[in-house]
Enzyme design. Sequence first.
Site, PDB file in Angstrom:
ATOM      1  N   SER A 213      -3.409  36.990 -10.513  1.00  0.00           N
ATOM      2  CA  SER A 213      -2.468  37.104 -11.631  1.00  0.00           C
ATOM      3  C   SER A 213      -2.822  38.298 -12.486  1.00  0.00           C
ATOM      4  O   SER A 213      -3.966  38.780 -12.486  1.00  0.00           O
ATOM      5  CB  SER A 213      -2.482  35.842 -12.483  1.00  0.00           C
ATOM      6  OG  SER A 213      -3.600  35.857 -13.333  1.00  0.00           O
ATOM      7  N   LYS A 214      -1.805  38.757 -13.199  1.00  0.00           N
ATOM      8  CA  LYS A 214      -1.987  39.880 -14.101  1.00  0.00           C
ATOM      9  C   LYS A 214      -2.998  39.482 -15.186  1.00  0.00           C
ATOM     10  O   LYS A 214      -3.861  40.263 -15.570  1.00  0.00           O
ATOM     11  CB  LYS A 214      -0.632  40.180 -14.728  1.00  0.00           C
ATOM     12  CG  LYS A 214      -0.574  41.417 -15.563  1.00  0.00           C
ATOM     13  CD  LYS A 214       0.845  41.580 -16.064  1.00  0.00           C
ATOM     14  CE  LYS A 214       1.027  42.870 -16.818  1.00  0.00           C
ATOM     15  NZ  LYS A 214       2.421  43.084 -17.163  1.00  0.00           N
TER      16      LYS A 214
END
Length: 470
Positions: free
Chosen positions: A252-253
Amino acid sequence: MKIRTRFAPSPTGYMHIGNLRTAIFEYLVARKYDGDFILRIEDTDQERKVDGAIDFIYDTLNLCGFLIDEGPMNEKEYGPYIQSERKDIYKKYALELVEKGHAYYCFCTEDELSAMRERANARKKPFLYDGRCSKLSKEKIEENLKNGVPYVIRQKMPKTGVTVVEDVIYGKIKIDNSILDDQILLKSDGYPTYNFANVVDDHLMEITHVIRGKEYLDQTAKYNLLYEAFGWEKPTYIHVAMVLGEDGNKLSKRNGDASFMDLYNTGYLPHAIVNYLVLLGWSPAINQEVFSMEELIQNFDEARVSKSSSSYDVKKLQWFNAHYIKEMDDETYLSWIKKYFTRDITGKSEDWINTLLLIYKRHLSYGAQIDEMTESFFQDVCLSDECKEFMESDPIIKDVVKAFKEEVEKMSVWSIENISEAIMHVKESIGVKGKLLFMPIRIQASGLMHGPELADTLYLIGKDKILERF
Ligand code: GLU
């Protein structure tokens, strides 16, 4: 029948490598069967939408060399390809299901739903809508609609029996209907839910193969019930296991995981990324790792995609990238690497710069390394403790340095050839070879224990600098 696959990202302006890998699989299936690859933007969750995200998705897919047959920027007859522009379509189909008795209006307020949720929590049961609005009379529904009471449309699930999902990777999966929620198809703001929109779109866009993350596998029973309610043919499902980060967590970012663009901007070649990613979860039938796009299209086999998740391994990606850097012709390499080379080159000739960059072609794992790797050509030498220790490890090292300096002083033409010869003379006159010959010269000249070819390095440092440093 024409094979049609689709890549259906949300326009978040960020594409992690797991998403990209799904796109690769979708692309390869489309090409392998001479089919179409469609881009559809899933923006029903308007909060996640980011300006410019569609350009960003096109840029990413174009860089990877994927030809998009249809999408928001190259519309064909199945458009629009952006879900927010298809609201009327979803409404029409939701109403068709109400008409057929497979869906119903629900006028429950937030308070009523909270009370239901609390009751479920108290009984330690997952929340399932209790279906009360499915029992409303025709008159009551009409009255509510006339009075503008806000509503959602819910799918009416069977309460008994099982629904079977068939997946190419995971086989037959049976889901008990009793656990299926009467899920919302159309929200009160008129937007569809993902669960509804994906089915309507996949059908209307004539998608034959739905390839997506395994996290959607359990939901697929609900989609199948929608296909059945409409009397539509189901697509072939290929659910693919996740790509986990190096720490074993979901990519995930927020976790700071590298996205495709981060990698691209630090000098990873798009095809190296594609080649690396395709092998995360797919095992070719032949013993080969490096694949051109053509070879991928020929060899990709969706049935050989793994059931278990795979882990992102940056070292392996670097191996592929280094391979593809070496494969570039010199001209292409030079114009590519110059994007990452930001050192002050005033006073240096074009030839000097190109020679410098070329000697690192075989040593780079990614583009942004070039500045650091070439540091010794732009800064004064400062020996590390490790270098100092080596220089004092054998009395003969001083003789090597002295002999090499004398060779350089004698040299009339400063060329790579003459430098190699000078090193050979030192070898013969002092009687040393290997590490004891090369390392003292390299350290004295560049302050580094390791580097590219010694004669090339010395040539680029230049005669004056060498004499000064020796
Ligand atoms: N918009 C969904 C996602 O980005 C697509 C899932 C699908 O391919 O159906 O995860």
